[in-house]
Enzyme design. Structure first.
Site, PDB file in Angstrom:
ATOM      1  N   GLY A 216      57.153  33.590   8.562  1.00 55.34           N
ATOM      2  CA  GLY A 216      56.234  34.298   7.660  1.00 55.34           C
ATOM      3  C   GLY A 216      55.483  35.368   8.416  1.00 55.34           C
ATOM      4  O   GLY A 216      55.859  35.729   9.529  1.00 55.34           O
ATOM      5  N   ASN A 217      54.452  35.911   7.818  1.00 53.77           N
ATOM      6  CA  ASN A 217      53.622  36.903   8.516  1.00 53.77           C
ATOM      7  C   ASN A 217      52.182  36.786   8.021  1.00 53.77           C
ATOM      8  O   ASN A 217      51.874  35.973   7.156  1.00 53.77           O
ATOM      9  CB  ASN A 217      54.174  38.318   8.334  1.00 53.77           C
ATOM     10  CG  ASN A 217      54.195  38.741   6.883  1.00 53.77           C
ATOM     11  OD1 ASN A 217      53.140  38.890   6.269  1.00 53.77           O
ATOM     12  ND2 ASN A 217      55.388  38.907   6.314  1.00 53.77           N
ATOM     13  N   ARG A 218      51.308  37.604   8.592  1.00 52.30           N
ATOM     14  CA  ARG A 218      49.873  37.443   8.377  1.00 52.30           C
ATOM     15  C   ARG A 218      49.340  38.089   7.094  1.00 52.30           C
ATOM     16  O   ARG A 218      48.128  38.094   6.867  1.00 52.30           O
ATOM     17  CB  ARG A 218      49.105  38.055   9.556  1.00 52.30           C
ATOM     18  CG  ARG A 218      49.286  37.316  10.836  1.00 52.30           C
ATOM     19  CD  ARG A 218      48.529  38.021  11.949  1.00 52.30           C
ATOM     20  NE  ARG A 218      48.745  37.378  13.220  1.00 52.30           N
ATOM     21  CZ  ARG A 218      48.068  36.310  13.641  1.00 52.30           C
ATOM     22  NH1 ARG A 218      47.137  35.787  12.882  1.00 52.30           N
ATOM     23  NH2 ARG A 218      48.332  35.787  14.808  1.00 52.30           N
TER      24      ARG A 218
END
Ligand code: PMT
Length: 405
Positions: A216-218
């Site tokens: 995933g990412n932020r």
């Protein structure tokens, strides 16, 4: 702006209980200078910060402080006051007052006046920046905006408690300017997207590695949700394709929740035809070739993942021909922001790209703040850094301009 831009207007100033109440004294002076007749009502909290007598001296009328004033209420004073006002201005509007207004409470003089009036209502919020950014407050603001309440500020900057962020009451001069009929005609831009359908993507995507892990990412979705809210307030029909985020749906927006890049692509195309596409989502560029059916067990010292490219949704949208008027991308970069953004504008055949630096404090992913520059083929616009909610309004304003260019 003319000095008497509020000439003849009857403004009922409702003062909420926050430290910024002291600025409301200056506001009375400015309103009167602009030609308005002013009466003041105060909440109980406001009277801890400033005295009713100060407002009485500046407004030239008795200050109203309670619903239980037997002299005033002999003639249903609160209804009279609600009828008297051409406009109600609430400054400072605390988180508590906004919540009460959004939910229709009438448990004191100020909230009762707001429920009893048919006059337009303006709120100028002021509070701690975390209270302002809280999903409850943002949902209340969205409800009030959808109801036609004008919202002025808050501004970014140092706050009374020693912290900094969006939460300062707008300067009295700016509030008075925003109330003027000239400013109201500028608000006509609010409906500039009426009749248009806008599809916005927001948040991250999660690419599953196995039943318990994902890539995933932020991205928090804050920027995309603010853009969707702003487009809706300007009259557009908005479909928001949201990756996995924990945000309230902006009022009046149709939300479709997805998890992976593939699901986001499917949902975006299912939402078409549309007039405008705004890709604010941080879509994964790679996904596992084949997610493991069972939890991957640790065995060797290192683990190589076999990843394949995801479809580039933005490029595909820009390449299709279903009557789109404008395709807007975002570029999240840690270096050479302008260069990479302009590169993506050309490579993805976009009408507009919004570049922001990520991996920095006070901006980019997760933060309530951002700093952005928009680029198009023969121009660019640097937006003032600040709250994502305000930047979303600035971006939608630019989009309206580019549509009409
Ligand atoms: O969600 P927040 O916490 O508020 O943070 C979002 C943000 C503030 C950083 C936001 O403004 C932003 O930059 N979002 C896009 C981030 C991104 O993925 O940038 P990118 O450079 O990797 O992608 C460029 C563009 O291509 C984006 O419009 C993206 O939606 C699109 N893209 C990328 C890959 C892919 N497979 N499909 C796409 O459509």
């Amino acid at each position: 702006m003319a000095d008497d831009n509020l000439k003849g207007q009857r403004v009922l100033l409702c003062v909420g209980g926050g430290i910024a109440a002291y600025k409301a004294l200056e506001l009375v002076r400015r309103l009167r200078e602009a030609g308005a007749q002013v009466q003041v009502a105060m909440t109980a909290g406001a009277q801890h910060f400033v005295t009713p007598l100060s407002f009485q001296a500046l407004s030239g009328s008795p200050t109203r402080t309670t619903l239980w004033d037997s002299a005033a209420e002999a003639s249903m004073g609160h209804i009279e006051l609600a009828r008297w006002a051409d406009r109600i201005l609430i400054a400072p509007a605390t988180a508590d007052l906004l919540a009460k207004l959004a939910h229709g409470f009438a448990d004191d003089l100020v909230t009762t006046l707001c429920l009893a009036t048919t006059a337009p209502i303006t709120v100028a919020p002021a509070m701690n920046h975390r209270m302002w950014g809280h999903p409850a407050t943002q949902a209340n603001i969205a409800t009030l905006r959808a109801r036609g309440v004008q919202v002025i500020g808050p501004e970014d900057g140092p706050l009374a408690e020693g912290e900094s962020g969006p939460g300062r009451l707008s300067e009295p001069g700016a509030i008075v300017a925003a109330l003027s009929p000239q400013a109201e005609s500028a608000v006509a831009i609010d409906q500039a997207l009426k009749g248009l359908k806008v599809v916005v993507s927001a948040g991250p995507t999660y690419e599953d590695l196995d039943p318990v892990r994902y890539l995933g990412n932020r991205s928090s979705g804050k920027m995309g949700f603010a853009v969707a809210d702003s487009a809706r307030r300007r009259g557009a029909e908005v479909v928001l394709i949201a990756g996995p985020v924990h945000l309230a749906t902006p009022a009046g927006v149709k939300r479709v929740d997805v998890r992976s890049a593939a699901q986001m692509r499917e949902a975006v195309f299912a939402a078409f035809p549309a007039d405008i596409y705004i890709g604010a989502a941080a879509v994964a560029d790679y996904t596992p070739r084949a997610p493991a059916a069972n939890k991957i067990k640790k065995s060797n010292e290192s683990l190589a993942l076999d990843l394949v490219r995801t479809p580039d949704i933005l490029s595909e949208v820009a390449a299709q021909t279903q009557g789109l008027k404008l395709v807007v991308g975002f570029a999240a970069e840690t270096e050479n922001v302008a260069g990479y953004a302009r590169g993506k504008l050309v490579a993805k055949h976009l009408d507009l790209i919004v570049a922001n630096r990520v991996g920095v404090a006070d901006g980019g992913f997760e933060s309530d703040q951002n700093a952005m520059t928009a680029y198009w083929q023969d121009g660019e616009r640097v937006f003032n850094p600040g709250a994502k909610t305000r930047l979303a309004d600035d971006l939608i304003e630019l989009i309206v301009e580019r549509l009409n260019a």
